[in-house]
Structure formats: C-alpha cells, structure tokens
Design an enzyme around this catalytic site. Sequence first.
Site: not given
Length: 301
Positions: A151, A153, A227-229, A258, A277, A279
């Site tokens: 996508g 990113i 850096t996504a999930r 988290e 978290h 980014a």
Amino acid sequence: MKGLFIDASPALAATLDAQPRPAGIEVDLNLAAQVEPETLPGLLAGYDFALNDHSFMPTEVMRHCQGLRHVIFLGTGARSYMNPEALAELGITVHIIKGYGDRAVAEHAFALMFAAARGLAAMDRAMRAGTWRRTEGPELAGKTVGLMGYGGIGREMAMLCRAIGMRVLVWSRTPRPEPGITFVELDTLLEQSQFLSLHLLLDDSTRGILSAERLARLPEGAILVNTARGDLVDEAAMIEALKSGRLGHAALDVFALEPLPAGHPLTGLDNVTLSAHSAFRTPEASANLMRQALEIAGRLG
C-alpha cells in the site's frame, strides 16, 4: 455535530487546535493517556462522535453509549481496539484514516532496518553501561529486501530501499507492477529476503500470517522489521527464532500486547531493537491526521 477526542495527548490536542473546524463541528478534548473502557458511556454522553487514538472500545461497553453514532479512529488499526462490524450493528459507524503518515512510517521502518543491521541499539546499551562495544553489520546496498504488503507505506519503503541500491521484492494480494519492483509469490519472498519488512493491514486473513513455518523459510540470520501490527507475527515463534539465532534480528515498533509489559521476553534479547509504536509520530503526519479527522467529521452531518 459535537465530538469528543477521548484520549488526546497534549501534542495531538495542540495539533488539533491548530486546524480549522468545518462549519457546525465542535470537538472537545479529554486529555488522557488511555481511557478505561468502563468509563466510556459516561464520558461520551451527549456526543455524536468520538475521536479515538488508541483506546479500547469493547462492544458490550459501547452498547451503553446512547446517542453516539460515529467513531473516527486516528489511523488504520481500528480492529486492534474495537469490532467495527459489531459496532455497526449498534448503529455506530467506525471511520479509519489512511495515508496520513505513509512517509513517516516508511522512514521509521527504514531507520529500524539500518539500526538492526549495524547493531546500534546494542552498542548504545553497552556504552550506557560503561562498556566499549563495537558491532559489525552488513551494508544494505546490494542486499535483498522483501516487502509484505504494497500500500502507501510499502511503496514509500520501496522507494527508500531502491534509492540505496537494494533489490526490492514484493508480495501483495493486489500486485501493481512498477519499474524496479519485482512481485513474487509469498514463499519466494520469504526464501530470498535478507531483510523482511511488514506493511500489511491486520484483518482475519493476515492475523498470524508470519507463522513459525513461514519464519523458518527466511534465510538464516535474516532481519525482520515490523511497523505494521504485532499480531501479523506469531510472537512466540519469533522469540524462539531470535533466541536460536535462526532469525538474526527483529526491529519492532508494534507488539501483540501494547504497551509492552516490563520484563517482556523481547526486552531481554540482545538481537532486538524496540520502539514504542511511534513510527507515525511526526509533526507532519500528525497535522495530516488531524486535518483528515476533521474532514471526516465535517461529512457526518
């Protein structure tokens, strides 16, 4: 239309205040690091919509938020904090915001990749403890980076990687061929990626997609960047692979739980680089985020 930003940090509150309001839109601020779910019905009484940065909204609690019709989640990861379909059945529409921080997240992933390759976190920890530690790591030029997801990113990350001479492989559920990018099947991506960076949305089809079996397909000593999930990865399998050295390093901005609890196994591993978290946390991305949130609010009436 009247809304409440339920968990506004001082920085995001200031950024929101700097944005012009659409006609007829009011937004109040609740300055809080996190909102306890059981307080939501009272907190949201009298509001048409809520802005939510990172607070959980259990369906059974939201059932009691009478009058609330919209939740504007500040990002794309609403599913980590609520069930949008279940809320829709209650008459509450969940809106997400895409694209506001694509460059910010890609730059952070890029920075984590460099830091992991050169052992920067390990040297920093050692020097703070009084030890002169020198690490050695590979140059990135000429190496192969695999991107899971393409996508906004992922595209930004591909551009950064190509700029320093990396070979870029991509696996995506919706391939869009572009010059300088090679789309491959997932197994091929895993088997050839010396660096693997995750850029997928989390949903039922991607949860746990990087399983123990898929982690084992990576070249020995590969570096993983996420850096996504956090829930895209089998965290227990990743930790075992890091302990054995089969996975060379993990550079992580996101986690299954988290905030990351004190004493979590990841905090005790030398071959892990951690960030909280963050980014997407740049002034530029925050301004984009608040502007788009208000634009969504302006369309609700």
